[in-house]
Design a protein around this motif. Sequence first.
Motif, PDB file in Angstrom:
ATOM      1  N   GLU A   1       8.459  41.685 -29.493  1.00  0.00           N
ATOM      2  CA  GLU A   1       9.729  42.081 -28.703  1.00  0.00           C
ATOM      3  C   GLU A   1      10.431  41.076 -28.407  1.00  0.00           C
ATOM      4  O   GLU A   1      10.095  39.615 -28.121  1.00  0.00           O
ATOM      5  CB  GLU A   1       9.118  42.810 -27.398  1.00  0.00           C
ATOM      6  CG  GLU A   1       8.346  44.074 -27.468  1.00  0.00           C
ATOM      7  CD  GLU A   1       9.448  45.137 -27.875  1.00  0.00           C
ATOM      8  OE1 GLU A   1      10.681  45.122 -27.634  1.00  0.00           O
ATOM      9  OE2 GLU A   1       8.995  45.790 -28.878  1.00  0.00           O
TER      10      GLU A   1
ATOM     11  N   GLU B   1      17.349  48.563 -15.660  1.00  0.00           N
ATOM     12  CA  GLU B   1      16.340  48.846 -16.600  1.00  0.00           C
ATOM     13  C   GLU B   1      16.697  49.284 -18.012  1.00  0.00           C
ATOM     14  O   GLU B   1      16.351  48.649 -18.839  1.00  0.00           O
ATOM     15  CB  GLU B   1      15.241  49.843 -15.908  1.00  0.00           C
ATOM     16  CG  GLU B   1      14.651  49.194 -14.817  1.00  0.00           C
ATOM     17  CD  GLU B   1      13.479  50.304 -14.261  1.00  0.00           C
ATOM     18  OE1 GLU B   1      13.455  51.276 -14.539  1.00  0.00           O
ATOM     19  OE2 GLU B   1      12.853  49.890 -13.075  1.00  0.00           O
TER      20      GLU B   1
ATOM     21  N   LYS C   1       7.312  54.298 -24.500  1.00  0.00           N
ATOM     22  CA  LYS C   1       6.767  52.834 -24.633  1.00  0.00           C
ATOM     23  C   LYS C   1       6.896  51.670 -23.945  1.00  0.00           C
ATOM     24  O   LYS C   1       6.640  50.701 -23.687  1.00  0.00           O
ATOM     25  CB  LYS C   1       6.512  52.466 -26.061  1.00  0.00           C
ATOM     26  CG  LYS C   1       5.816  53.617 -27.125  1.00  0.00           C
ATOM     27  CD  LYS C   1       5.810  53.283 -28.631  1.00  0.00           C
ATOM     28  CE  LYS C   1       5.109  54.140 -29.308  1.00  0.00           C
ATOM     29  NZ  LYS C   1       5.404  53.845 -30.863  1.00  0.00           N
ATOM     30  N   SER C   2       8.367  51.803 -23.476  1.00  0.00           N
ATOM     31  CA  SER C   2       8.936  50.492 -22.965  1.00  0.00           C
ATOM     32  C   SER C   2       8.638  50.315 -21.567  1.00  0.00           C
ATOM     33  O   SER C   2       8.220  50.818 -20.709  1.00  0.00           O
ATOM     34  CB  SER C   2      10.403  50.679 -22.908  1.00  0.00           C
ATOM     35  OG  SER C   2      11.062  49.867 -22.026  1.00  0.00           O
ATOM     36  N   SER C   3       7.961  48.797 -21.501  1.00  0.00           N
ATOM     37  CA  SER C   3       7.564  48.432 -20.225  1.00  0.00           C
ATOM     38  C   SER C   3       8.728  47.693 -19.174  1.00  0.00           C
ATOM     39  O   SER C   3       8.734  47.671 -18.172  1.00  0.00           O
ATOM     40  CB  SER C   3       6.846  47.070 -20.602  1.00  0.00           C
ATOM     41  OG  SER C   3       7.716  46.202 -21.167  1.00  0.00           O
ATOM     42  N   ASP C   4       9.953  48.042 -19.795  1.00  0.00           N
ATOM     43  CA  ASP C   4      11.269  47.932 -19.133  1.00  0.00           C
ATOM     44  C   ASP C   4      11.531  48.951 -18.099  1.00  0.00           C
ATOM     45  O   ASP C   4      12.258  48.687 -17.124  1.00  0.00           O
ATOM     46  CB  ASP C   4      12.215  47.671 -19.908  1.00  0.00           C
ATOM     47  CG  ASP C   4      12.418  46.069 -20.760  1.00  0.00           C
ATOM     48  OD1 ASP C   4      11.865  45.275 -20.210  1.00  0.00           O
ATOM     49  OD2 ASP C   4      12.697  46.108 -21.835  1.00  0.00           O
TER      50      ASP C   4
ATOM     51  N   SER D   1      10.806  52.100 -15.698  1.00  0.00           N
ATOM     52  CA  SER D   1       9.798  52.709 -14.557  1.00  0.00           C
ATOM     53  C   SER D   1       9.628  54.106 -15.076  1.00  0.00           C
ATOM     54  O   SER D   1      10.427  54.886 -15.801  1.00  0.00           O
ATOM     55  CB  SER D   1      10.070  52.474 -13.030  1.00  0.00           C
ATOM     56  OG  SER D   1      11.615  53.275 -13.000  1.00  0.00           O
TER      57      SER D   1
ATOM     58  N   GLN E   1      12.128  56.607 -16.535  1.00  0.00           N
ATOM     59  CA  GLN E   1      12.005  57.501 -17.934  1.00  0.00           C
ATOM     60  C   GLN E   1      12.148  59.089 -17.559  1.00  0.00           C
ATOM     61  O   GLN E   1      12.794  59.657 -18.398  1.00  0.00           O
ATOM     62  CB  GLN E   1      10.618  57.291 -18.169  1.00  0.00           C
ATOM     63  CG  GLN E   1      10.209  55.923 -18.776  1.00  0.00           C
ATOM     64  CD  GLN E   1       9.032  55.725 -19.375  1.00  0.00           C
ATOM     65  OE1 GLN E   1       8.132  56.756 -19.544  1.00  0.00           O
ATOM     66  NE2 GLN E   1       8.337  54.426 -19.601  1.00  0.00           N
TER      67      GLN E   1
END
Length: 206
Positions: free
Chosen positions: A24, A47, A181-184, A186, A190
């Motif tokens: 990433e 985000e 899958k994104s950790s950016d 919340s 989403q």
Amino acid sequence: MKITALLVLKCSGAGDSSSSGPAEAVVLANASDVSHFGYFQRSAAKEFILFVARTVAKRTPPGQRQSVQHEEYKVHSYNRNGLCALAFMDDHYPVRSAFSLLNTVLDDYQKTFGDSWRAVEADATQPWPYLNEALTKFQDPAEADKLLKIQRDLDETKIILHKTIDSVLARGEKLDSLVEKSSDLSAASQMFYKQAKKTNQCCAIL
């Protein structure tokens, strides 16, 4: 005309857009102005800016300039040997002025930090004052046009335009799965994305 965000990222292995390929992108500097969004949208907007910046930067090969269109917005990306600058702007901001600005941001970053970015492994948390100043100063494209007159090489450089974010993704990749899958993002962001998609306002906050 509006610049919503400017970012600088480290893109290791850029150019390989397979989901299992490069790591990433790492955020080195980030400045954004989301005051034009509703109060309860601002957190989600920040985000999504991070999420889209990583998604586009990771898929911008070294030496390439590309623009991703989404409705009335554009995300401009320039990867200079693994150091990548991105700008989130409305569609009225001149494209060449935008890339002139990105060129200047990368020049200033390298003057300030040298090659120290190559060893960075985690997102930066300290603001880079220059980027916040640039976000304010270059809201006026005339300021970027002054740079453009100096940077004549831009005229000879091809800029690749993608009509949608999906067209940047590798074959088989889906924006929906990247969002999940994104950790950016919340859980709330989403959910916002899914609801916006249902009402045909997908990513309208960008």
